[in-house]
Design a protein around this motif. Structure first.
Motif, PDB file in Angstrom:
ATOM      1  N   SER A 195      32.896  46.773  37.682  1.00 26.74           N
ATOM      2  CA  SER A 195      34.206  47.319  37.316  1.00 26.74           C
ATOM      3  C   SER A 195      35.165  47.570  38.468  1.00 26.74           C
ATOM      4  N   LEU A 196      34.680  47.690  39.700  1.00 24.07           N
ATOM      5  CA  LEU A 196      35.568  48.055  40.814  1.00 24.07           C
ATOM      6  C   LEU A 196      36.126  46.812  41.502  1.00 24.07           C
ATOM      7  N   LEU A 197      37.432  46.816  41.711  1.00 21.07           N
ATOM      8  CA  LEU A 197      38.114  45.703  42.366  1.00 21.07           C
ATOM      9  C   LEU A 197      38.997  46.283  43.465  1.00 21.07           C
ATOM     10  N   VAL A 198      38.729  45.898  44.715  1.00 23.76           N
ATOM     11  CA  VAL A 198      39.463  46.430  45.866  1.00 23.76           C
ATOM     12  C   VAL A 198      40.517  45.427  46.304  1.00 23.76           C
ATOM     13  N   PHE A 199      41.772  45.866  46.349  1.00 25.55           N
ATOM     14  CA  PHE A 199      42.865  44.999  46.780  1.00 25.55           C
ATOM     15  C   PHE A 199      42.913  44.941  48.303  1.00 25.55           C
ATOM     16  N   SER A 200      43.392  43.818  48.829  1.00 23.19           N
ATOM     17  CA  SER A 200      43.329  43.572  50.270  1.00 23.19           C
ATOM     18  C   SER A 200      44.444  42.622  50.691  1.00 23.19           C
ATOM     19  N   GLY A 201      45.078  42.937  51.829  1.00 23.85           N
ATOM     20  CA  GLY A 201      46.077  42.022  52.353  1.00 23.85           C
ATOM     21  C   GLY A 201      45.490  40.686  52.754  1.00 23.85           C
ATOM     22  N   LEU A 202      44.235  40.672  53.177  1.00 24.03           N
ATOM     23  CA  LEU A 202      43.576  39.437  53.616  1.00 24.03           C
ATOM     24  C   LEU A 202      42.915  38.682  52.466  1.00 24.03           C
ATOM     25  N   TRP A 203      42.184  39.371  51.608  1.00 22.76           N
ATOM     26  CA  TRP A 203      41.377  38.703  50.587  1.00 22.76           C
ATOM     27  C   TRP A 203      42.040  38.673  49.213  1.00 22.76           C
ATOM     28  N   GLY A 204      43.135  39.356  49.041  1.00 22.64           N
ATOM     29  CA  GLY A 204      43.760  39.480  47.731  1.00 22.64           C
ATOM     30  C   GLY A 204      43.105  40.592  46.945  1.00 22.64           C
ATOM     31  N   ALA A 205      41.886  40.350  46.478  1.00 23.19           N
ATOM     32  CA  ALA A 205      41.074  41.374  45.829  1.00 23.19           C
ATOM     33  C   ALA A 205      39.621  40.927  45.883  1.00 23.19           C
ATOM     34  N   VAL A 206      38.711  41.887  46.057  1.00 21.71           N
ATOM     35  CA  VAL A 206      37.279  41.589  46.114  1.00 21.71           C
ATOM     36  C   VAL A 206      36.504  42.629  45.320  1.00 21.71           C
ATOM     37  N   ARG A 207      35.320  42.237  44.845  1.00 22.71           N
ATOM     38  CA  ARG A 207      34.388  43.184  44.252  1.00 22.71           C
ATOM     39  C   ARG A 207      33.685  43.949  45.373  1.00 22.71           C
ATOM     40  N   VAL A 208      33.152  45.132  45.062  1.00 25.29           N
ATOM     41  CA  VAL A 208      32.492  45.912  46.109  1.00 25.29           C
ATOM     42  C   VAL A 208      31.201  45.256  46.576  1.00 25.29           C
ATOM     43  N   THR A 209      30.676  44.315  45.813  1.00 25.66           N
ATOM     44  CA  THR A 209      29.455  43.596  46.215  1.00 25.66           C
ATOM     45  C   THR A 209      29.749  42.336  47.030  1.00 25.66           C
ATOM     46  N   ASP A 210      30.997  41.922  47.121  1.00 20.72           N
ATOM     47  CA  ASP A 210      31.349  40.750  47.924  1.00 20.72           C
ATOM     48  C   ASP A 210      31.106  41.042  49.403  1.00 20.72           C
ATOM     49  N   ARG A 211      30.544  40.078  50.115  1.00 24.97           N
ATOM     50  CA  ARG A 211      30.241  40.261  51.527  1.00 24.97           C
ATOM     51  C   ARG A 211      31.401  39.762  52.369  1.00 24.97           C
ATOM     52  N   ILE A 212      31.991  40.685  53.150  1.00 24.63           N
ATOM     53  CA  ILE A 212      33.151  40.368  53.989  1.00 24.63           C
ATOM     54  C   ILE A 212      32.938  40.964  55.381  1.00 24.63           C
ATOM     55  N   PRO A 213      33.613  40.405  56.392  1.00 19.74           N
ATOM     56  CA  PRO A 213      33.576  41.029  57.720  1.00 19.74           C
ATOM     57  C   PRO A 213      34.626  42.136  57.808  1.00 19.74           C
TER      58      PRO A 213
ATOM     59  N   LEU B  61      32.803  34.551  47.363  1.00 21.12           N
ATOM     60  CA  LEU B  61      33.575  35.710  46.929  1.00 21.12           C
ATOM     61  C   LEU B  61      33.922  35.617  45.446  1.00 21.12           C
ATOM     62  N   SER B  62      34.034  36.769  44.821  1.00 21.98           N
ATOM     63  CA  SER B  62      34.453  36.830  43.426  1.00 21.98           C
ATOM     64  C   SER B  62      35.887  36.327  43.280  1.00 21.98           C
ATOM     65  N   LEU B  63      36.312  36.129  42.040  1.00 20.25           N
ATOM     66  CA  LEU B  63      37.660  35.639  41.734  1.00 20.25           C
ATOM     67  C   LEU B  63      37.946  34.339  42.491  1.00 20.25           C
ATOM     68  N   PRO B  64      37.200  33.279  42.211  1.00 17.37           N
ATOM     69  CA  PRO B  64      37.366  32.025  42.953  1.00 17.37           C
ATOM     70  C   PRO B  64      38.752  31.406  42.825  1.00 17.37           C
ATOM     71  N   GLY B  65      39.513  31.818  41.826  1.00 19.71           N
ATOM     72  CA  GLY B  65      40.890  31.324  41.712  1.00 19.71           C
ATOM     73  C   GLY B  65      41.778  31.747  42.866  1.00 19.71           C
ATOM     74  N   LEU B  66      41.320  32.706  43.668  1.00 22.58           N
ATOM     75  CA  LEU B  66      42.080  33.156  44.841  1.00 22.58           C
ATOM     76  C   LEU B  66      41.652  32.435  46.118  1.00 22.58           C
ATOM     77  N   ALA B  67      40.706  31.498  46.017  1.00 25.20           N
ATOM     78  CA  ALA B  67      40.095  30.904  47.210  1.00 25.20           C
ATOM     79  C   ALA B  67      41.110  30.218  48.118  1.00 25.20           C
ATOM     80  N   ALA B  68      41.992  29.416  47.561  1.00 23.18           N
ATOM     81  CA  ALA B  68      42.953  28.685  48.394  1.00 23.18           C
ATOM     82  C   ALA B  68      43.894  29.650  49.108  1.00 23.18           C
ATOM     83  N   SER B  69      44.339  30.667  48.414  1.00 25.58           N
ATOM     84  CA  SER B  69      45.243  31.650  49.029  1.00 25.58           C
ATOM     85  C   SER B  69      44.520  32.445  50.108  1.00 25.58           C
TER      86      SER B  69
END
Length: 260
Positions: free
Chosen positions: A108-126, A25-33
């Motif tokens: 340019s697009l960053l989607v905020f999320s209660g679970l992931w914090g924030a992800v790019r639209v190209t990040d693969r999530i369930p 996932l993008s923004l690896p600084g959020l990985a632990a959270s």
């Protein structure tokens, strides 16, 4: 330009793709959270369906969302741009953008999320169910939980250009731009021009169209004043209020006559 979007409550099915790879996932600084929230959510949903439904604010008809959350680590994953559905994403219609506009969306697009914090639209999530307003046992309100890690990561993601903030109030609690980043941030309301009132469905759809218009046009405003000019060039009626003090964001009202 960095565009901050809310997620959608409703989401497409995960499909049969490979499962989540958190390290990708993008923004690896959020990985632990992310791992902390994911672990809490999966444990809650696997242990007690009724309690999980209460915590997540789900009706009886959405009971199946609990089982879906319990299986997040093994569920298939798709790009976030495919997972998020709903009014804003229908209007944005990422799938029908041309190749150049899709590249701009990925950057340019960053989607905020209660679970992931924030992800790019190209990040693969369930597909999942966990809004920013949820209070998970042991973590409390997710908006508050995400505040510190976001403050560490998002200023760098914002770079030196415009930040276009289209988030709803619940998701804005996770990160509020400060200092010089705030000075180049623009928040947007969409108003029904004859009544000057916000209409929720109409507001979301128009925000999706605004982002689509900017991506298709290749617009790259550097600051809020440039955004106002770009939107007017694209045919939008915009009223802008510059911040009254340093460290505050610009406020833009987009006025539209037709509610659809």
């Amino acid at each position: 330009m960095l565009v901050l979007l809310p997620p959608s409550e409703g989401k497409a099915a995960s499909g049969r793709g490979a499962p989540l790879r958190p390290e990708s996932l993008s923004l690896p600084g959020l990985a632990a959270s992310r791992e902390t929230v994911l672990g809490e959510l999966v444990e809650l949903c696997a242990a007690d369906e009724d309690k999980a439904r209460e915590v997540l604010g789900l009706s009886e008809g959405l009971r199946g969302e609990v089982a879906k959350n319990a299986a997040l680590r093994t569920a298939g994953a798709r790009s976030a741009g495919e997972i998020y559905t709903g009014v804003l994403y229908d209007a944005l219609d990422l799938a029908t953008l041309d190749a150049a506009a899709k590249r701009r969306a990925a950057a340019s697009l960053l989607v905020f999320s209660g679970l992931w914090g924030a992800v790019r639209v190209t990040d693969r999530i369930p597909s999942y169910r966990c809004s920013m307003g949820v209070r998970l046992p042991g973590l409390g309100a997710l908006g508050g939980f995400w505040r510190a890690p976001m403050a560490e990561v998002l200023p760098e993601a914002a770079g030196s250009g415009l930040v276009l903030d289209l988030r709803s109030a619940a998701y804005a609690t996770a990160w509020r731009p400060k200092g010089e980043v705030a000075g180049r941030t623009a928040t947007v309301r969409v108003l029904h021009a004859p009544t000057r009132k916000v209409v929720s469905h109409f507001n979301k759809a128009t925000k999706g169209r605004i982002v689509r218009s900017l991506l298709r046009a290749g617009a790259a405003p550097k600051n809020p004043a440039g955004l106002v000019e770009a939107l007017r060039d694209l045919g939008y009626e915009v009223e802008a209020t510059a911040p009254a003090r340093a460290g505050a964001a610009w406020a833009l009202d987009v006025l539209v006559d037709e509610v659809h």
